[in-house]
Scaffold this active site. Structure first.
Site, PDB file in Angstrom:
ATOM      1  N   TYR A   1      -0.189 -10.086   0.235  1.00 51.23           N
ATOM      2  CA  TYR A   1       0.873  -9.632   1.145  1.00 51.23           C
ATOM      3  C   TYR A   1       0.753 -10.319   2.507  1.00 51.23           C
ATOM      4  O   TYR A   1      -0.336 -10.711   2.920  1.00 51.23           O
ATOM      5  CB  TYR A   1       0.840  -8.108   1.312  1.00 51.23           C
TER       6      TYR A   1
ATOM      7  N   ARG B   1      -2.722 -12.203   3.082  1.00 46.48           N
ATOM      8  CA  ARG B   1      -4.030 -11.796   2.584  1.00 46.48           C
ATOM      9  C   ARG B   1      -4.186 -12.211   1.125  1.00 46.48           C
ATOM     10  O   ARG B   1      -3.305 -11.937   0.319  1.00 46.48           O
ATOM     11  CB  ARG B   1      -4.196 -10.268   2.641  1.00 46.48           C
TER      12      ARG B   1
ATOM     13  N   TYR C   1       0.845  -1.196   0.000  1.00 43.93           N
ATOM     14  CA  TYR C   1       0.000   0.000   0.000  1.00 43.93           C
ATOM     15  C   TYR C   1       0.880   1.246   0.000  1.00 43.93           C
ATOM     16  O   TYR C   1       1.920   1.275   0.684  1.00 43.93           O
ATOM     17  CB  TYR C   1      -0.878   0.064   1.255  1.00 43.93           C
TER      18      TYR C   1
HETATM   19  O1  LIG Z   1      -8.016  -5.070  10.181  1.00 48.03           O
HETATM   20  C1  LIG Z   1      -6.848  -5.343   9.951  1.00 48.03           C
HETATM   21  O2  LIG Z   1      -6.021  -5.421  10.844  1.00 48.03           O
HETATM   22  C2  LIG Z   1      -6.470  -5.633   8.550  1.00 48.03           C
HETATM   23  C3  LIG Z   1      -5.211  -6.090   8.236  1.00 48.03           C
HETATM   24  C4  LIG Z   1      -4.877  -6.382   6.916  1.00 48.03           C
HETATM   25  C5  LIG Z   1      -5.808  -6.210   5.922  1.00 48.03           C
HETATM   26  O3  LIG Z   1      -5.566  -6.492   4.640  1.00 48.03           O
HETATM   27  C6  LIG Z   1      -7.070  -5.730   6.243  1.00 48.03           C
HETATM   28  O4  LIG Z   1      -7.962  -5.569   5.239  1.00 48.03           O
HETATM   29  C7  LIG Z   1      -7.408  -5.447   7.545  1.00 48.03           C
END
Ligand SMILES: O=C(O)c1ccc(O)c(O)c1
Length: 240
Positions: free
Chosen positions: A147, A157, A108
């Site tokens: 990632y 994810r 990101y």
């Molecule tokens: O809520 C979280 O901590 C969290 C972490 C990684 C992600 O990709 C996400 O969409 C949410």
């Protein structure tokens, strides 16, 4: 936890459509889930009218995340498109659809993301459009990478795009994630699996659409989003 409010014509989603706010396998939910019962706030004019978020808020490149900078974004170009529907399959026109996502390497463009995958100076990862009269929306973007995220040992994810939508009222905001077909990472992802009903989970997965591809340019994935009713798309946040 679902907040069920007595709104005229309101059809709740079946049990199991939405994830619980505190899901054991998804560690950060334990920290942020409310520990006290919700207070039901009566809907007044502000909650049941608006929002009017279209018009001049949308910039000329907001729908094309590959061309928001001087050079073109790196990665597999894709079109992500679909319809926003209310219960009974009615189109939801003039609704703001916003997305945010990682780049092709799974990183990101955000100060808090320090995973050592390359940033792309030509990709920010944010887009927004407004649905047309038939509820259609379309973005051109890059297929995001998977990632690691440290939730559990070797947690990755699945590739996903975050979506935020407003329906016909501020109380109809939907925040969800769109996934890609046949991702081998689904089985180990507690965010995907926090949606209890397997059929509802499938509604977060886009479908590949050869007819919608742009020849020699971009692949295409359809993602229809249903704001209310039996076929509702799972929401991440507290909802009606
Ligand atoms: O809520 C979280 O901590 C969290 C972490 C990684 C992600 O990709 C996400 O969409 C949410």
């Amino acid at each position: 936890m679902t907040l069920s409010l007595p709104v005229a014509g309101y059809r709740p989603a079946p049990d199991g459509t939405h994830p619980p706010l505190d899901f054991a396998g998804y560690r950060s939910t334990g920290l942020r889930a409310p520990s006290q019962a919700p207070i039901v706030v009566r809907h007044r004019l502000t909650e049941v009218t608006g929002p009017l978020l279209a018009g001049d808020r949308i910039g000329p490149s907001d729908h094309d995340l590959t061309t928001q900078h001087a050079g073109e974004a790196l990665g597999q170009r894709i079109i992500v498109f679909g319809r926003v529907l209310d219960s009974d399959g009615r189109a939801v026109p003039d609704t703001l659809v916003e997305i945010w996502q990682a780049n092709a390497a799974g990183r990101y463009a955000h100060a808090r993301d320090n995973w050592p995958a390359p940033l792309d100076p030509n990709f920010t990862g944010g887009g927004r459009v407004v649905t047309d009269a038939r509820g259609n929306y379309s973005f051109t973007t890059i297929k995001p990478g998977a990632y690691p995220w440290g939730n559990h040992h070797n947690a990755w994810r699945p590739a996903h795009i975050h979506f935020s939508l407003f329906g016909r009222a501020f109380t109809q905001r939907l925040v969800t994630q769109m996934y890609f077909p046949d991702d081998p990472l689904f089985a180990q992802d507690p965010i995907f699996n926090s949606v209890p009903d397997p059929k509802a989970r499938q509604r977060m997965i886009s479908t590949f659409d050869l007819d919608a591809t742009r020849p020699d340019r971009a692949l295409a994935f359809r993602f229809d989003i249903v704001l209310r009713g039996r076929e509702q798309t799972p929401f991440e946040e507290p909802h009606e």
